[in-house]
Design a protein around this motif. Sequence first.
Motif, PDB file in Angstrom:
ATOM      1  N   VAL A   1       6.374  13.485   2.144  1.00  0.00           N
ATOM      2  CA  VAL A   1       7.769  13.838   2.414  1.00  0.00           C
ATOM      3  C   VAL A   1       7.767  14.333   3.850  1.00  0.00           C
ATOM      4  O   VAL A   1       6.990  15.230   4.193  1.00  0.00           O
ATOM      5  CB  VAL A   1       8.274  14.941   1.467  1.00  0.00           C
ATOM      6  CG1 VAL A   1       9.695  15.369   1.846  1.00  0.00           C
ATOM      7  CG2 VAL A   1       8.225  14.489   0.010  1.00  0.00           C
ATOM      8  N   ALA A   2       8.592  13.753   4.701  1.00  0.00           N
ATOM      9  CA  ALA A   2       8.566  14.124   6.116  1.00  0.00           C
ATOM     10  C   ALA A   2       9.970  14.416   6.628  1.00  0.00           C
ATOM     11  O   ALA A   2      10.921  13.682   6.337  1.00  0.00           O
ATOM     12  CB  ALA A   2       7.933  13.015   6.953  1.00  0.00           C
TER      13      ALA A   2
ATOM     14  N   ASP B   1       0.836  -1.208   0.000  1.00  0.00           N
ATOM     15  CA  ASP B   1       0.000   0.000   0.000  1.00  0.00           C
ATOM     16  C   ASP B   1       0.865   1.250   0.000  1.00  0.00           C
ATOM     17  O   ASP B   1       0.569   2.215  -0.679  1.00  0.00           O
ATOM     18  CB  ASP B   1      -0.916   0.025   1.233  1.00  0.00           C
ATOM     19  CG  ASP B   1      -1.914  -1.125   1.245  1.00  0.00           C
ATOM     20  OD1 ASP B   1      -2.435  -1.477   0.167  1.00  0.00           O
ATOM     21  OD2 ASP B   1      -2.171  -1.674   2.339  1.00  0.00           O
ATOM     22  N   VAL B   2       1.935   1.198   0.810  1.00  0.00           N
ATOM     23  CA  VAL B   2       2.825   2.351   0.956  1.00  0.00           C
ATOM     24  C   VAL B   2       4.268   1.865   0.922  1.00  0.00           C
ATOM     25  O   VAL B   2       4.676   1.052   1.755  1.00  0.00           O
ATOM     26  CB  VAL B   2       2.574   3.102   2.285  1.00  0.00           C
ATOM     27  CG1 VAL B   2       3.525   4.288   2.418  1.00  0.00           C
ATOM     28  CG2 VAL B   2       1.128   3.555   2.402  1.00  0.00           C
ATOM     29  N   ALA B   3       5.021   2.345  -0.058  1.00  0.00           N
ATOM     30  CA  ALA B   3       6.457   2.074  -0.128  1.00  0.00           C
ATOM     31  C   ALA B   3       7.178   3.284   0.443  1.00  0.00           C
ATOM     32  O   ALA B   3       6.753   4.421   0.231  1.00  0.00           O
ATOM     33  CB  ALA B   3       6.883   1.854  -1.574  1.00  0.00           C
ATOM     34  N   TYR B   4       8.267   3.045   1.176  1.00  0.00           N
ATOM     35  CA  TYR B   4       8.985   4.183   1.750  1.00  0.00           C
ATOM     36  C   TYR B   4      10.483   3.963   1.737  1.00  0.00           C
ATOM     37  O   TYR B   4      10.970   2.845   1.588  1.00  0.00           O
ATOM     38  CB  TYR B   4       8.502   4.472   3.181  1.00  0.00           C
ATOM     39  CG  TYR B   4       9.030   3.507   4.221  1.00  0.00           C
ATOM     40  CD1 TYR B   4      10.212   3.776   4.913  1.00  0.00           C
ATOM     41  CD2 TYR B   4       8.358   2.326   4.508  1.00  0.00           C
ATOM     42  CE1 TYR B   4      10.700   2.882   5.859  1.00  0.00           C
ATOM     43  CE2 TYR B   4       8.837   1.438   5.453  1.00  0.00           C
ATOM     44  CZ  TYR B   4      10.010   1.726   6.120  1.00  0.00           C
ATOM     45  OH  TYR B   4      10.498   0.837   7.052  1.00  0.00           O
ATOM     46  N   THR B   5      11.179   5.068   1.898  1.00  0.00           N
ATOM     47  CA  THR B   5      12.623   5.060   2.094  1.00  0.00           C
ATOM     48  C   THR B   5      12.992   6.361   2.787  1.00  0.00           C
ATOM     49  O   THR B   5      12.163   7.257   2.917  1.00  0.00           O
ATOM     50  CB  THR B   5      13.378   4.908   0.763  1.00  0.00           C
ATOM     51  OG1 THR B   5      14.756   4.624   1.022  1.00  0.00           O
ATOM     52  CG2 THR B   5      13.285   6.169  -0.092  1.00  0.00           C
ATOM     53  N   THR B   6      14.223   6.455   3.232  1.00  0.00           N
ATOM     54  CA  THR B   6      14.737   7.727   3.737  1.00  0.00           C
ATOM     55  C   THR B   6      15.942   8.115   2.892  1.00  0.00           C
ATOM     56  O   THR B   6      16.685   7.242   2.431  1.00  0.00           O
ATOM     57  CB  THR B   6      15.137   7.671   5.227  1.00  0.00           C
ATOM     58  OG1 THR B   6      16.054   6.600   5.422  1.00  0.00           O
ATOM     59  CG2 THR B   6      13.929   7.473   6.118  1.00  0.00           C
TER      60      THR B   6
ATOM     61  N   LEU C   1      11.975  11.404   4.967  1.00  0.00           N
ATOM     62  CA  LEU C   1      11.216  10.188   4.688  1.00  0.00           C
ATOM     63  C   LEU C   1      10.405  10.434   3.422  1.00  0.00           C
ATOM     64  O   LEU C   1       9.712  11.453   3.305  1.00  0.00           O
ATOM     65  CB  LEU C   1      10.266   9.876   5.848  1.00  0.00           C
ATOM     66  CG  LEU C   1       9.274   8.742   5.600  1.00  0.00           C
ATOM     67  CD1 LEU C   1       9.970   7.400   5.707  1.00  0.00           C
ATOM     68  CD2 LEU C   1       8.116   8.816   6.580  1.00  0.00           C
ATOM     69  N   LEU C   2      10.492   9.533   2.459  1.00  0.00           N
ATOM     70  CA  LEU C   2       9.685   9.583   1.245  1.00  0.00           C
ATOM     71  C   LEU C   2       8.755   8.379   1.256  1.00  0.00           C
ATOM     72  O   LEU C   2       9.202   7.261   1.513  1.00  0.00           O
ATOM     73  CB  LEU C   2      10.564   9.524  -0.006  1.00  0.00           C
ATOM     74  CG  LEU C   2      11.732  10.506  -0.102  1.00  0.00           C
ATOM     75  CD1 LEU C   2      12.484  10.291  -1.411  1.00  0.00           C
ATOM     76  CD2 LEU C   2      11.248  11.932   0.024  1.00  0.00           C
ATOM     77  N   ALA C   3       7.485   8.609   0.976  1.00  0.00           N
ATOM     78  CA  ALA C   3       6.523   7.509   0.958  1.00  0.00           C
ATOM     79  C   ALA C   3       5.617   7.676  -0.250  1.00  0.00           C
ATOM     80  O   ALA C   3       5.189   8.787  -0.578  1.00  0.00           O
ATOM     81  CB  ALA C   3       5.700   7.490   2.244  1.00  0.00           C
ATOM     82  N   ALA C   4       5.325   6.554  -0.910  1.00  0.00           N
ATOM     83  CA  ALA C   4       4.504   6.589  -2.117  1.00  0.00           C
ATOM     84  C   ALA C   4       3.483   5.466  -2.102  1.00  0.00           C
ATOM     85  O   ALA C   4       3.716   4.391  -1.540  1.00  0.00           O
ATOM     86  CB  ALA C   4       5.383   6.464  -3.367  1.00  0.00           C
TER      87      ALA C   4
END
Length: 200
Positions: free
Chosen positions: A62-63, A37-42, A51-54
């Motif tokens: 973007v956090a 549902d949500v892919a993320y990385t930093t 933090l990037l989440a898509a």
Amino acid sequence: MTGDRLTALFSTPEDAAVLARLHRRLEADADREGLVDVAYTTVDSPLGPLLLAATPRGLARVAYAAEDHDRVLDTLGHRLGPRVLRAPRRLDDAARELDEYFARRRRTFDLPLDLSLSKGFRQLVQQHLPEIGYGETRSYRQVAELVGNPGAVRAVGTACATNPLPVVVPCHRVLRADGTLGGYIGGPDAKAALLALEAD
């Protein structure tokens, strides 16, 4: 097995490589089966780790580190779907475009965006923020006029303060009428740094 023994078990470089390889396989399998549902990385940035989440629709968040990345991921799991996975490859384009922006080689972002974390007037404001050009600023009142609701200055401030995609959706370009910074999700130093980056 105790925690110390478990840590020791995976502490050699060979074991770390095996774990990284297993994670890449999990990432690829989950992506292929549509199970994320949500892919993320930093990523590192001049403003600290971001933090990037898509979602499958596009970049959703973007956090800044000050927002507490773990808390942000927990919120994303509740709002966008529980299947959250660290999947850096899904965010390669976003990471590359942010690197180019911070290196002053990019002035606009060409990423698909998922604005579903915002609704109604907040989303409307955030859709219009990219119309403020690189190196330019607008007041909250000017943005209210831009979206066709000149009396909604406070609501514009709230939309900027809750923007889930800072940097990419440039709420940092919106200032108070007297030219002072106003609030910013990443803090005043981050907002000033972004404006300075774009001013040079």
